[in-house]
Design an enzyme around this catalytic site. Sequence first.
Site, mmCIF file in Angstrom:
data_model
loop_
_atom_site.group_PDB
_atom_site.id
_atom_site.type_symbol
_atom_site.label_atom_id
_atom_site.label_comp_id
_atom_site.label_asym_id
_atom_site.label_seq_id
_atom_site.Cartn_x
_atom_site.Cartn_y
_atom_site.Cartn_z
ATOM 1 C CE LYS A 197 -7.385 -0.282 6.384
ATOM 2 N NZ LYS A 197 -7.905 0.063 5.073
ATOM 3 C CB CYS A 234 -3.669 3.025 -1.629
ATOM 4 S SG CYS A 234 -4.866 4.319 -1.361
ATOM 5 C CD GLN A 262 -6.754 -4.685 4.275
ATOM 6 O OE1 GLN A 262 -7.682 -5.430 4.570
ATOM 7 N NE2 GLN A 262 -6.945 -3.419 3.970
ATOM 8 C CG ASP A 311 0.621 -2.335 6.288
ATOM 9 O OD1 ASP A 311 -0.339 -2.573 7.040
ATOM 10 O OD2 ASP A 311 0.509 -1.713 5.219
ATOM 11 C CG HIS A 314 -1.901 0.945 1.424
ATOM 12 N ND1 HIS A 314 -1.672 2.241 1.828
ATOM 13 C CD2 HIS A 314 -3.240 0.849 1.230
ATOM 14 C CE1 HIS A 314 -2.825 2.891 1.884
ATOM 15 N NE2 HIS A 314 -3.791 2.068 1.526
#
Length: 407
Positions: free
Chosen positions: A227, A364, A204, A201, A124
Amino acid sequence: MTQFDPEKIRRDFPILHQRVHDQPLVYLDSAATTQKPQMVIDAVDRYYCLDNSNVHRAAHALADRATTAFEHARRRVATFINSPKSEQVIWTRGTTESINLVASAYGRIALQAGDKILVSTLEHHSNIVPWQMIAAERGAHVVAIPIDTRGDLDLDAYQALLDERVKIVAVNHVSNALGTVNPVKLMAQYAHSAGAKIVVDGAQAIAHFSVDVQDLGCDFYAFSGHKAFGPTGIGVLWGREALLEQMPPYQGGGEMIETVSFAGTTFNHLPYKFEAGTPDIAGAIGMAAALDYLENIDRAALQAHENNLLKTAILLGEEHGLQRVCAPQQAVGVYSFLMPGAHPADVGTLLDQQGVAVRTGHHCAQPLMAHLGIPGTVRASLSIYNNLDDLHRLFAAIAKVKTFLLQ
Ligand code: PMP
């Protein structure tokens, strides 16, 4: 722990029970943001109705209650990700700010001219641009880890790239565009043998499966409340204590100081050193409620449910002549596709008119789209409250879109 019951879960999310364009809503955009269960809405509401006050300067009862709830929320996060200490949990505005914090504060002490930061092709923008910014400042270089045709990271290429100039590896746990689950535990081992640190990261990942930062062996882990069924505006940076201790503060202001004088300032200890200004107290409380909600569900059953939905989406997509964008060996939550002959944006608009919310575009992840040679995809993303009905509605709507656009 309650037994996993998708229909009960649906009832917990008030927003799902509405009509959009005169059709019952089918929400397939949870990779952008998840919806909130009543329990989270109530926790935020209760805080503002009863306890609202600024934290850490507890001269009165409300301030005391707000501080207790806020620090309880930090401990909640720490337990959720198996952090050795709650001081290693830094509140941020979200994944983006967490990564900017590491890039700015750790990048500043770790990078010299000529050093490298490895960033995967799947990232992203929020796990690319902060690295480009600190690289430009330090004279370092951002180098992409390639992917194969399935949409999996090329681990041989990754190992080959790991030379002594690599100081930082930045990778997502799960790709928001393709759903690829990256082998971050293995990648952490490789990074460490080459003397590099790894920043994960987890935006998700956190809502889909359990995350154990100690087991992963990563150095930093970033994620967002929104999220994972929590509010927007709150997120977490988890870091190894020794690294966080070495890092200079990210922003200056109240709360992050120990003493201030015009002769100089001394900084607060962890985690406050990185938390300048009034934090998002309601957000932290809401996020803790979201983690309580999630942890009360049988996560193995939940994962099986989501996997089943994804497999069904892939099969139905084939039957409807859709082209799945990549087919990672392991994927969660995301079915990204193209309808041959139709632009993703048109498909998205026509689905919306039928009450089906998906996301279209580059998600993104422009470098990934450029690598795949496509302008974007249509992304149907799945979460705990989706069911087979949602998929049948999606594909019934897709059949209509095909008739409309392709005849
Ligand atoms: N990384 C990934 C993989 C994401 O999906 C997102 C959000 N789409 C982000 C980072 C940024 O998260 P936030 O906007 O909550 O900071």
